[in-house]
Design a protein around this motif. Structure first.
Motif, mmCIF file in Angstrom:
data_model
loop_
_atom_site.group_PDB
_atom_site.id
_atom_site.type_symbol
_atom_site.label_atom_id
_atom_site.label_comp_id
_atom_site.label_asym_id
_atom_site.label_seq_id
_atom_site.Cartn_x
_atom_site.Cartn_y
_atom_site.Cartn_z
ATOM 1 N N GLY A 87 0.818 -1.213 0.000
ATOM 2 C CA GLY A 87 0.000 0.000 0.000
ATOM 3 C C GLY A 87 0.848 1.258 0.000
ATOM 4 O O GLY A 87 0.331 2.363 -0.117
ATOM 5 N N PHE B 249 0.012 -3.447 6.321
ATOM 6 C CA PHE B 249 -0.453 -3.243 7.688
ATOM 7 C C PHE B 249 -1.776 -2.475 7.690
ATOM 8 O O PHE B 249 -2.680 -2.760 8.474
ATOM 9 C CB PHE B 249 0.639 -2.459 8.424
ATOM 10 C CG PHE B 249 0.315 -2.044 9.802
ATOM 11 C CD1 PHE B 249 0.373 -2.945 10.848
ATOM 12 C CD2 PHE B 249 -0.008 -0.721 10.082
ATOM 13 C CE1 PHE B 249 0.092 -2.550 12.138
ATOM 14 C CE2 PHE B 249 -0.291 -0.318 11.368
ATOM 15 C CZ PHE B 249 -0.246 -1.235 12.398
ATOM 16 N N ALA C 116 8.643 -5.329 0.841
ATOM 17 C CA ALA C 116 8.858 -3.866 0.821
ATOM 18 C C ALA C 116 8.424 -3.186 2.115
ATOM 19 O O ALA C 116 8.673 -1.999 2.293
ATOM 20 C CB ALA C 116 8.111 -3.237 -0.365
ATOM 21 N N ALA C 117 7.776 -3.914 3.011
ATOM 22 C CA ALA C 117 7.293 -3.268 4.247
ATOM 23 C C ALA C 117 8.474 -2.839 5.111
ATOM 24 O O ALA C 117 9.421 -3.597 5.311
ATOM 25 C CB ALA C 117 6.399 -4.227 5.029
ATOM 26 N N LYS D 78 18.518 -2.384 7.473
ATOM 27 C CA LYS D 78 18.769 -2.513 6.034
ATOM 28 C C LYS D 78 20.086 -3.223 5.739
ATOM 29 O O LYS D 78 20.192 -3.958 4.763
ATOM 30 C CB LYS D 78 18.713 -1.129 5.379
ATOM 31 C CG LYS D 78 17.321 -0.498 5.403
ATOM 32 C CD LYS D 78 16.284 -1.387 4.718
ATOM 33 C CE LYS D 78 14.951 -0.704 4.546
ATOM 34 N NZ LYS D 78 13.941 -1.550 3.866
ATOM 35 N N GLY E 190 18.184 4.675 -3.407
ATOM 36 C CA GLY E 190 18.819 5.865 -2.840
ATOM 37 C C GLY E 190 17.766 6.755 -2.235
ATOM 38 O O GLY E 190 16.636 6.323 -1.966
ATOM 39 N N PHE E 191 18.117 7.996 -2.042
ATOM 40 C CA PHE E 191 17.178 8.908 -1.412
ATOM 41 C C PHE E 191 16.214 9.481 -2.427
ATOM 42 O O PHE E 191 16.573 9.783 -3.549
ATOM 43 C CB PHE E 191 17.934 10.014 -0.683
ATOM 44 C CG PHE E 191 18.691 9.441 0.463
ATOM 45 C CD1 PHE E 191 18.021 9.036 1.609
ATOM 46 C CD2 PHE E 191 20.050 9.230 0.368
ATOM 47 C CE1 PHE E 191 18.714 8.459 2.652
ATOM 48 C CE2 PHE E 191 20.742 8.647 1.408
ATOM 49 C CZ PHE E 191 20.083 8.258 2.563
HETATM 50 N N1 LIG Z 1 11.269 6.058 -0.264
HETATM 51 C C1 LIG Z 1 12.588 6.040 -0.181
HETATM 52 O O1 LIG Z 1 13.272 7.047 -0.384
HETATM 53 C C2 LIG Z 1 13.281 4.753 0.165
HETATM 54 C C3 LIG Z 1 14.674 4.712 0.107
HETATM 55 C C4 LIG Z 1 15.321 3.521 0.421
HETATM 56 C C5 LIG Z 1 14.588 2.403 0.773
HETATM 57 N N2 LIG Z 1 13.242 2.471 0.840
HETATM 58 C C6 LIG Z 1 12.529 1.271 1.229
HETATM 59 O O2 LIG Z 1 11.501 1.001 0.277
HETATM 60 C C7 LIG Z 1 10.432 0.310 0.917
HETATM 61 C C8 LIG Z 1 9.117 1.039 0.662
HETATM 62 O O3 LIG Z 1 9.241 2.366 1.179
HETATM 63 P P1 LIG Z 1 8.202 3.516 0.824
HETATM 64 O O4 LIG Z 1 8.980 4.742 0.560
HETATM 65 O O5 LIG Z 1 7.229 3.024 -0.194
HETATM 66 O O6 LIG Z 1 7.506 3.705 2.225
HETATM 67 P P2 LIG Z 1 5.955 3.717 2.572
HETATM 68 O O7 LIG Z 1 5.862 4.157 3.979
HETATM 69 O O8 LIG Z 1 5.199 4.491 1.555
HETATM 70 O O9 LIG Z 1 5.555 2.186 2.440
HETATM 71 C C9 LIG Z 1 5.792 1.252 3.446
HETATM 72 C C10 LIG Z 1 4.507 0.490 3.644
HETATM 73 O O10 LIG Z 1 4.746 -0.520 4.627
HETATM 74 C C11 LIG Z 1 3.584 -0.613 5.419
HETATM 75 N N3 LIG Z 1 3.897 -1.190 6.719
HETATM 76 C C12 LIG Z 1 4.418 -0.569 7.806
HETATM 77 N N4 LIG Z 1 4.505 -1.429 8.824
HETATM 78 C C13 LIG Z 1 4.035 -2.615 8.378
HETATM 79 C C14 LIG Z 1 3.845 -3.885 8.973
HETATM 80 N N5 LIG Z 1 4.173 -4.117 10.261
HETATM 81 N N6 LIG Z 1 3.314 -4.884 8.224
HETATM 82 C C15 LIG Z 1 2.974 -4.664 6.927
HETATM 83 N N7 LIG Z 1 3.113 -3.475 6.313
HETATM 84 C C16 LIG Z 1 3.640 -2.466 7.030
HETATM 85 C C17 LIG Z 1 3.074 0.815 5.554
HETATM 86 O O11 LIG Z 1 1.693 0.839 5.911
HETATM 87 C C18 LIG Z 1 3.366 1.366 4.175
HETATM 88 O O12 LIG Z 1 2.240 1.232 3.315
HETATM 89 C C19 LIG Z 1 10.815 0.256 2.394
HETATM 90 O O13 LIG Z 1 11.428 -0.989 2.649
HETATM 91 C C20 LIG Z 1 11.807 1.380 2.545
HETATM 92 O O14 LIG Z 1 12.661 1.179 3.642
HETATM 93 C C21 LIG Z 1 12.564 3.626 0.540
#
Ligand SMILES: NC(=O)c1ccc[n+]([C@@H]2O[C@H](COP(=O)([O-])OP(=O)(O)OC[C@H]3O[C@@H](n4cnc5c(N)ncnc54)[C@H](O)[C@@H]3O)[C@@H](O)[C@H]2O)c1
Length: 263
Positions: A17, A40, A92-93, A163, A190-191
């Motif tokens: 999501g 979640f 991805a969570a 990570k 990355g960021f």
């Molecule tokens: N966005 C970035 O810049 C970035 C950079 C590096 C890594 N990441 C990684 O990419 C992945 C996705 O990140 P994002 O930016 O889409 O974040 P996001 O917060 O949009 O998505 C994470 C999702 O995980 C869900 N979640 C949280 N706790 C949970 C649980 N206990 N069980 C199931 N679902 C759960 C949240 O409800 C959310 O929908 C993550 O692993 C994040 O660490 C993101």
């Protein structure tokens, strides 16, 4: 050119999501895969699934906390009940705690929370999905790590530890599961300044308003001249989930504009 071969594949995405998870889901749907969106927040999972169905894709949304064994078991059995198998798992969570705290200020409950979702959650989901893949004698698992798993960041101890653990768990799972023709790889995004998860998530409230880098994080522009966009991460995930990556396992692909190469 050989097709990615994703048509008809059953894909379960945890954190589906979320911003990246939903982008991965749209990418898989565009290639004809059948989606199970786990999150979640059940409403977010269902909203993504509904959007995919409106694009003629097969998709279900499932509320499940990756840290809760009974919920993971139910999620996996619902996906198998609906589609018969799981070909691809995208873990991805995760949550970040930003702006972060120095190691001495991180509460042990915060540490457990971040590691519980971001690292243990991958173990929790994989241990339920791998038996399904073993039955099929094939599978692809793509873990979403982070550039934070390869370097230190001010205030990011729990997240970086989680990570870094994801990167090495990916290697470990690749080694263990190769004999079952299950490939396990990760990407390290990355960021993405237009999308940084924040401290508000600690309270379970995703914060979509966070638009700046955390305090104390001073990053130069990477060699490719810009920070990442959401869509930059989709292709590498689809590739690792596809037949094109049949001979890759235990690997991590940095998707960060070359920042780590330049340090
Ligand atoms: N966005 C970035 O810049 C970035 C950079 C590096 C890594 N990441 C990684 O990419 C992945 C996705 O990140 P994002 O930016 O889409 O974040 P996001 O917060 O949009 O998505 C994470 C999702 O995980 C869900 N979640 C949280 N706790 C949970 C649980 N206990 N069980 C199931 N679902 C759960 C949240 O409800 C959310 O929908 C993550 O692993 C994040 O660490 C993101």
């Amino acid at each position: 050119m050989r097709d990615l071969g994703l048509a008809g594949k059953v894909v379960l995405i945890t954190g589906g999501g979320g911003v990246l998870g939903s982008a991965f889901a749209r990418g898989f749907a565009d290639h004809g895969a059948k989606l199970a969106i786990g999150d979640f927040v059940a409403d977010k999972a269902e909203a993504v699934a509904a959007d995919l169905r409106s694009r003629e894709a097969q998709a279900i949304g499932l509320g499940a906390d990756v840290t809760k064994e009974d919920q993971v078991t139910r999620m996996v059995s619902e996906v198998v009940g609906r589609y018969g198998t799981i070909d691809i798992l995208v873990n991805a969570a995760a949550v970040q705690i930003y702006p972060g705290k120095e190691i001495t200020e991180v509460e042990s409950s915060e540490w457990d929370f971040v590691l519980g979702i971001g690292l243990k959650g991958i173990y929790m989901c994989s241990r339920q999905v791998v038996p399904v893949m073993k039955k099929a004698d094939r599978g692809k698992i793509v873990n979403i790590a982070s550039i934070a798993g390869h370097r230190g960041l001010p205030g990011g101890s729990a997240y970086s530890a989680a990570k870094g653990g994801v990167v090495n768990l990916t290697r470990q799972m690749g080694v263990e599961l190769g004999k079952y023709h299950i490939n396990v790889n990760s990407i390290s995004p990355g960021f993405t300044p237009n999308r940084l998860t924040s401290v508000n998530q600690y309270a379970g409230q995703p914060d979509d308003s966070s638009t700046t880098l955390p305090t104390g994080v001073n990053l130069t522009i990477p060699p490719l001249g810009r920070n990442g966009d959401i869509e930059d991460y989709v292709g590498p995930v689809l590739f690792l989930a596809s037949a094109w990556a049949d001979y890759i396992t235990g690997a991590d692909i940095p998707v960060e504009g070359g920042r780590m190469a330049a340090r």
